[in-house]
Structure formats: structure tokens, C-alpha cells
Design a protein around this motif. Structure first.
Motif, PDB file in Angstrom:
ATOM      1  N   TYR A   1       0.828  -1.210   0.000  1.00  0.00           N
ATOM      2  CA  TYR A   1       0.000   0.000   0.000  1.00  0.00           C
ATOM      3  C   TYR A   1       0.864   1.262   0.000  1.00  0.00           C
ATOM      4  N   LEU A   2       1.997   1.209   0.694  1.00  0.00           N
ATOM      5  CA  LEU A   2       2.867   2.382   0.750  1.00  0.00           C
ATOM      6  C   LEU A   2       3.414   2.727  -0.632  1.00  0.00           C
ATOM      7  N   LEU A   3       3.877   1.722  -1.363  1.00  0.00           N
ATOM      8  CA  LEU A   3       4.408   1.974  -2.712  1.00  0.00           C
ATOM      9  C   LEU A   3       3.307   2.469  -3.650  1.00  0.00           C
ATOM     10  N   ASP A   4       2.102   1.923  -3.476  1.00  0.00           N
ATOM     11  CA  ASP A   4       0.973   2.361  -4.308  1.00  0.00           C
ATOM     12  C   ASP A   4       0.616   3.810  -4.001  1.00  0.00           C
ATOM     13  N   SER A   5       0.646   4.163  -2.717  1.00  0.00           N
ATOM     14  CA  SER A   5       0.369   5.544  -2.324  1.00  0.00           C
ATOM     15  C   SER A   5       1.415   6.497  -2.885  1.00  0.00           C
ATOM     16  N   LEU A   6       2.678   6.085  -2.806  1.00  0.00           N
ATOM     17  CA  LEU A   6       3.763   6.904  -3.353  1.00  0.00           C
ATOM     18  C   LEU A   6       3.572   7.141  -4.849  1.00  0.00           C
ATOM     19  N   GLN A   7       3.253   6.077  -5.569  1.00  0.00           N
ATOM     20  CA  GLN A   7       3.083   6.173  -7.018  1.00  0.00           C
ATOM     21  C   GLN A   7       1.962   7.148  -7.373  1.00  0.00           C
ATOM     22  N   LYS A   8       0.834   7.031  -6.672  1.00  0.00           N
ATOM     23  CA  LYS A   8      -0.290   7.917  -6.951  1.00  0.00           C
ATOM     24  C   LYS A   8      -0.001   9.346  -6.494  1.00  0.00           C
ATOM     25  N   SER A   9       0.773   9.485  -5.427  1.00  0.00           N
ATOM     26  CA  SER A   9       1.132  10.824  -4.945  1.00  0.00           C
ATOM     27  C   SER A   9       2.096  11.508  -5.904  1.00  0.00           C
ATOM     28  N   PHE A  10       3.020  10.748  -6.478  1.00  0.00           N
ATOM     29  CA  PHE A  10       3.920  11.298  -7.496  1.00  0.00           C
ATOM     30  C   PHE A  10       3.115  11.798  -8.695  1.00  0.00           C
TER      31      PHE A  10
ATOM     32  N   THR B   1      11.278  -4.859  -2.193  1.00  0.00           N
ATOM     33  CA  THR B   1      10.500  -3.683  -1.813  1.00  0.00           C
ATOM     34  C   THR B   1      11.395  -2.442  -1.802  1.00  0.00           C
ATOM     35  N   GLN B   2      12.587  -2.569  -1.233  1.00  0.00           N
ATOM     36  CA  GLN B   2      13.511  -1.438  -1.200  1.00  0.00           C
ATOM     37  C   GLN B   2      13.944  -1.043  -2.604  1.00  0.00           C
ATOM     38  N   ALA B   3      14.111  -2.043  -3.486  1.00  0.00           N
ATOM     39  CA  ALA B   3      14.490  -1.750  -4.871  1.00  0.00           C
ATOM     40  C   ALA B   3      13.360  -1.006  -5.585  1.00  0.00           C
ATOM     41  N   ALA B   4      12.123  -1.458  -5.375  1.00  0.00           N
ATOM     42  CA  ALA B   4      10.972  -0.797  -5.990  1.00  0.00           C
ATOM     43  C   ALA B   4      10.826   0.637  -5.486  1.00  0.00           C
ATOM     44  N   TYR B   5      11.118   0.827  -4.210  1.00  0.00           N
ATOM     45  CA  TYR B   5      11.073   2.165  -3.593  1.00  0.00           C
ATOM     46  C   TYR B   5      12.083   3.086  -4.273  1.00  0.00           C
ATOM     47  N   GLN B   6      13.302   2.597  -4.480  1.00  0.00           N
ATOM     48  CA  GLN B   6      14.336   3.405  -5.125  1.00  0.00           C
ATOM     49  C   GLN B   6      13.981   3.709  -6.583  1.00  0.00           C
ATOM     50  N   ILE B   7      13.394   2.744  -7.278  1.00  0.00           N
ATOM     51  CA  ILE B   7      13.001   2.947  -8.678  1.00  0.00           C
ATOM     52  C   ILE B   7      11.957   4.044  -8.797  1.00  0.00           C
ATOM     53  N   LEU B   8      10.999   4.041  -7.871  1.00  0.00           N
ATOM     54  CA  LEU B   8       9.959   5.076  -7.886  1.00  0.00           C
ATOM     55  C   LEU B   8      10.570   6.468  -7.786  1.00  0.00           C
ATOM     56  N   PHE B   9      11.541   6.621  -6.887  1.00  0.00           N
ATOM     57  CA  PHE B   9      12.153   7.935  -6.712  1.00  0.00           C
ATOM     58  C   PHE B   9      13.021   8.323  -7.906  1.00  0.00           C
ATOM     59  N   LYS B  10      13.652   7.353  -8.535  1.00  0.00           N
ATOM     60  CA  LYS B  10      14.435   7.656  -9.735  1.00  0.00           C
ATOM     61  C   LYS B  10      13.516   8.123 -10.864  1.00  0.00           C
ATOM     62  N   GLU B  11      12.362   7.470 -10.989  1.00  0.00           N
ATOM     63  CA  GLU B  11      11.394   7.871 -12.022  1.00  0.00           C
ATOM     64  C   GLU B  11      10.862   9.276 -11.748  1.00  0.00           C
ATOM     65  N   MET B  12      10.584   9.566 -10.476  1.00  0.00           N
ATOM     66  CA  MET B  12      10.090  10.892 -10.125  1.00  0.00           C
ATOM     67  C   MET B  12      11.138  11.950 -10.450  1.00  0.00           C
ATOM     68  N   TYR B  13      12.392  11.662 -10.103  1.00  0.00           N
ATOM     69  CA  TYR B  13      13.477  12.610 -10.381  1.00  0.00           C
ATOM     70  C   TYR B  13      13.616  12.856 -11.881  1.00  0.00           C
ATOM     71  N   GLN B  14      13.538  11.773 -12.670  1.00  0.00           N
ATOM     72  CA  GLN B  14      13.685  11.908 -14.118  1.00  0.00           C
ATOM     73  C   GLN B  14      12.522  12.692 -14.713  1.00  0.00           C
ATOM     74  N   ASN B  15      11.318  12.452 -14.208  1.00  0.00           N
ATOM     75  CA  ASN B  15      10.146  13.184 -14.702  1.00  0.00           C
ATOM     76  C   ASN B  15      10.261  14.678 -14.405  1.00  0.00           C
ATOM     77  N   GLU B  16      10.717  14.997 -13.197  1.00  0.00           N
ATOM     78  CA  GLU B  16      10.887  16.402 -12.838  1.00  0.00           C
ATOM     79  C   GLU B  16      11.983  17.048 -13.683  1.00  0.00           C
ATOM     80  N   LYS B  17      13.042  16.300 -13.946  1.00  0.00           N
ATOM     81  CA  LYS B  17      14.141  16.802 -14.773  1.00  0.00           C
ATOM     82  C   LYS B  17      13.654  17.072 -16.190  1.00  0.00           C
ATOM     83  N   ASN B  18      12.844  16.142 -16.748  1.00  0.00           N
ATOM     84  CA  ASN B  18      12.294  16.315 -18.096  1.00  0.00           C
ATOM     85  C   ASN B  18      11.349  17.506 -18.151  1.00  0.00           C
ATOM     86  N   HIS B  19      10.574  17.683 -17.069  1.00  0.00           N
ATOM     87  CA  HIS B  19       9.628  18.798 -17.011  1.00  0.00           C
ATOM     88  C   HIS B  19      10.358  20.132 -16.990  1.00  0.00           C
TER      89      HIS B  19
END
Length: 466
Positions: free
Chosen positions: A406-415, A441-459
Motif C-alpha cells: 500500500y505504501l508503494l501504491d500511495s507513493l506512485q499515486k502521490s507522485f 521492496t527497497q528496490a521498488a522504492y528506489q526505482i519510484l524515486f528515480k522515475e520521479m526525479y527523471q520526470n521532474e528533470k524532463n519537465h
């Protein structure tokens, strides 16, 4: 060589290559020979439909000559609006926004075009062409900025609604910008504008702002509704342009203010506001639409009384509340959030309730489908919060696999909606239980943040490119 000569020369070359006479050209394009003669030999500026027909005959891409067409029409001392308007609408259909931007930019210093550009923007908005309409609204706003006109305020209102989307940071910026103009609108139009502002701030959980604009809306709506002489102006009903019956703005003001009080921990005041919109015996109308709205407010009052009790730690009506929102699916998302939030704050076991709604929880994404822009934004924020609360509930119980899911799902939707408040809460919760997170789980957590960083960089790169 002039631009019209360039178009003309290409047409002439085409005629020469294809061995076409003016009569042949007229027959193939369906245009009058005399008209073609005026264009080809007389230098007359052609209309858009004429240009499109000739372009199609030449088997060139649609809009091939539009760049030249813009320059030719704008070059005139007094550009011909009868030619420019259909061109703008054609560009909107083709999503050639750069052409619309160029024309609007050329007309910026000509205040005489503000009314027609505004009317064109209104038409485009009605047709669902929001991006094209926004360009024209922005141009009119720039042209009339120093005049403080109502048209300027209307442009800002339209831009406010157009700019709203999934990104909460951008929504906050749009709301803050529009605040400066809302009181310049016509008094009746302000009712919907204030409602929209309050709804946006509600989705952003800016409760003082919600209370402020809901109070303004309620005050204006009461003044109009209880006026001794609610006469029509100019033979028309001024309230017909409202999106809801007039009394709804009075009741909805109380509902919003009650929500703000509840969120700020002011339970007694919240209950006072609830009692106001629970009793709508003062409403004068008796038509079907009125009865529909009265029924909605009665239901909202009932559910908010349950929520208020839970918020104060009173779980005596918990299962009455659950039965109610099980039967009223529109209340499911917010109501379950209230239940899980209260369970976390008062350490109450709600396993039976969560099991009861297991399938609905697993399909929370369906809650966002088929809703209006305001409902979708409100539900998206509530959905990310509910997932965070579920994560907290299960992690505190030691059910780590479910909690981290649920935490990873919440993070994804919050991003996705740029909900920084929930992102921070999720990060804090993850760090508190990091030792119990499996390696995947820790790997998935790190991937989410990398995707968020890349999206913000592209924006940021996209913004810097404009």
C-alpha cells in the motif's frame, strides 16, 4: 516577392506542370473561374476554404501554405477578422497551436480585437478545444491588463479552470493567481467562481482558504436568495447561467465550512454547520431538481455526522456508518478514509471492515473513472491518502508485505498528482519501517524515486525550452 505572390507562383507552376487552364482549375476545385482569376492574376487574397481546396488539388499536406497565409493576412493595416476567425478554428481542429499563438500575438496591441478574440475563445472552449482557447484568453488578458475590465476577470476565470489538472503544485499556483480577479467578476458569476476556488483548495487541504471562499460564496448566495425582489434583468433570469440552483450555493457553503472546521479539529462548529444543511426547510422551490439536491445534502449531513463522531473517538456508530457507505458507493472512498484514519489515531482494529471491502480496495483506481475534473482531483488526493493510511495500519500491525504494498501504491499515486504532503508522509513511514522491508521492496522504492526525479528533470527541461 510578396507572400501572396509566392502562393500564386506555386499555383501557377502547378497549373503549368499539369497543363491546367483556369477553367480546369475551377472545375477540379469547385471554385468560380472569375474568383480564381482575381486570385491568380489580380492578387486578391484568397479565403481559407479556397486555399484548402487548391492545396488538396496540389496533393500537398493540409495547412502547407498556412504560414504564408498568416503573414499575408496579418500584414494588412486592419486584418480581416472574417478571414482570421475561420483560420483560427481550422488551426484549432488541426492542433496547430503555434499558428494561433502567432496571430494572437500580432493582435495584442489592437484592443479593438479583444471582444472578438474573447468570443472566439468562448466558442473554442465550448467545443472542448481548451489549449487553443487558452491562447486567446491569455492574449485578451494581456491586452486588457491595464483596464481592469470584467472581460479580463472572465479570461482569468477561464484560464484558472483550463489550467487545473492532476499536478497539485500547478493547481495551487492557478488558484493563487485567480484569487486576485475573482471579485471583479459579475456578482452572480462569482458564485460558481468562488465554489470552484473553494473546491480546489479543498483538494489541496488548504482549510483556511476553503473557509474563506466558502463564506464569501454563502454570503453572496444568501443575499440573492432571500432578496425581496429577485427580478429578472433585461427580461432574462440572471440565475439561469449558474451551474446549480441558487439555494445550493447557500447549503454548499455550510458543507464546505463544516468540512474545514472538522479538519481543523473544531468539532462543535462542524456539527453546527452540518445541522444547517441538514435542514433545508427554508428552500422555496419544490421541483424535481430541488428535491434531488435536498436529498443529496441530507445524505451528506448524515455521513458527515458519522465522520465527526469517529474523528472525536466515538466509535459507537461505526457499523451504521459502514452500512451507509456500503449502500452509497459515491461515499465509499472518503468514508473508508475516515474510518482507517480514525482507527490509526485511536488504535482500533478494523480487520473485519477491511476484509468486507477487500475487492473495492483492490480496485481503487476505478474510483477515478467517469468523474468530472473537480471530482477526479478530489478523489485522487483522497485515494493517495487512503493508501497511506492503509499502509500505516498494516505496518503498525506487523503485516509488512501488505503494508509496504500500500505504501508503494500511495507513493506512485502521490507522485502522479505531485502531492508533496503525502510523499513526505510515505517517506517518513518507510524510513520508520525500513528494516522490515524486503530487498525487492527497497528496490521498488528506489526505482519510484528515480522515475520521479527523471520526470521532474524532463519537465524542467521542457519549460526551459519554451
Amino acid at each position: 516577392m510578396g507572400n501572396i505572390t509566392t502562393i500564386r507562383s506555386e499555383v501557377e507552376k502547378f497549373m503549368e506542370d499539369e497543363k491546367l487552364s483556369l477553367s480546369d482549375l475551377g472545375r477540379k476545385t469547385g471554385l468560380n473561374v472569375g474568383t480564381l482569376s482575381s486570385i491568380i492574376t489580380g492578387g486578391k487574397i484568397m479565403a481559407l476554404n479556397q486555399l484548402d481546396r487548391i492545396t488538396a488539388l496540389m496533393k500537398l499536406p493540409e495547412g502547407h501554405f498556412y504560414d504564408l497565409y498568416i503573414q499575408d493576412n496579418i500584414a494588412a493595416a486592419q486584418p480581416n477578422w472574417k478571414r482570421l476567425k475561420p483560420f483560427l478554428f481550422r488551426c484549432a481542429e488541426m492542433n496547430k497551436l503555434d499558428f494561433i499563438q502567432r496571430i494572437a500575438g500580432k493582435l495584442l496591441d489592437k484592443v479593438v480585437y479583444s471582444p472578438v478574440l474573447f468570443d472566439a475563445a468562448e466558442e473554442l472552449l465550448q467545443e472542448g478545444k481548451k489549449d487553443a482557447a487558452a491562447i486567446l484568453y491569455e492574449s485578451v488578458a494581456v491586452t486588457e491588463h491595464s483596464q481592469h475590465s470584467e472581460r479580463l476577470a472572465l479570461c482569468q476565470y477561464r484560464l484558472f479552470t483550463i489550467r487545473l489538472g492532476d499536478d497539485q503544485t500547478k493547481n495551487l499556483q492557478a488558484a493563487a493567481q485567480f484569487e486576485l480577479y475573482v471579485e471583479r467578476l459579475d456578482d452572480i458569476i462569482q458564485l460558481d467562481a468562488l465554489k470552484d476556488l473553494a473546491n480546489v483548495y479543498r483538494s489541496l487541504r488548504k482549510w483556511d482558504k476553503v473557509d474563506k471562499f466558502a463564506a464569501q460564496m454563502g454570503s453572496k448566495a444568501r443575499r440573492h436568495y432571500f432578496a425581496e425582489n429577485r427580478q429578472k434583468r433585461g427580461g432574462e433570469d440572471p440565475y439561469a447561467k449558474l451551474s446549480r440552483p441558487l439555494f445550493v450555493y447557500v447549503a454548499y457553503s455550510d458543507l464546505l465550512r463544516g468540512s474545514a472546521c472538522e479538519e481543523r479539529g473544531e468539532s462543535e462548529q462542524a456539527l453546527e454547520f452540518i445541522s444547517r444543511y441538514a435542514d433545508l426547510s427554508w428552500v422555496k422551490e419544490y421541483d424535481e431538481d430541488t428535491e434531488h439536491w435536498k436529498g443529496l445534502f441530507l445524505g451528506w449531513a448524515k455521513v458527515n455526522i458519522y465522520a465527526s463522531k469517529l474523528s472525536s473517538g466515538d466509535f459507537s456508530a461505526l457499523y451504521d456508518y459502514v452500512d451507509y457507505f456500503e449502500a452509497n458507493k459515491d461515499e465509499f472512498l472518503v468514508s473508508l478514509l475516515n474510518v482507517v484514519d480514525a482507527a490509526n489515531r485511536f488504535n482500533v482494529n478494523i480487520d473485519r471492515i477491511l476484509l468486507r471491502f477487500d475487492s473495492e480496495i483492490k480496485s481503487l483506481g476505478e474510483q477515478l473513472k467517469g468523474t468530472t475534473i473537480y471530482d477526479k482531483r478530489f478523489k485522487a488526493e483522497r485515494c493517495s491518502r487512503l493508501l497511506h493510511e492503509l499502509s500505516n495500519y498494516y505496518l503498525q500491525k506487523g503485516e509488512y508485505v501488505t503494508g509496504f504494498t500500500y505504501l508503494l501504491d500511495s507513493l506512485q499515486k502521490s507522485f502522479a498528482i505531485n502531492n508533496k504532503t503525502i510523499i513526505i508522509k510515505c517517506v517518513s513511514l518507510f524510513e520508520s519501517f525500513r528494516d522490515y522491508a524486503a530487498s525487492d521492496t527497497q528496490a521498488a522504492y528506489q526505482i519510484l524515486f528515480k522515475e520521479m526525479y527523471q520526470n521532474e528533470k524532463n519537465h524542467r527541461f521542457a519549460l526551459s525550452s519554451h
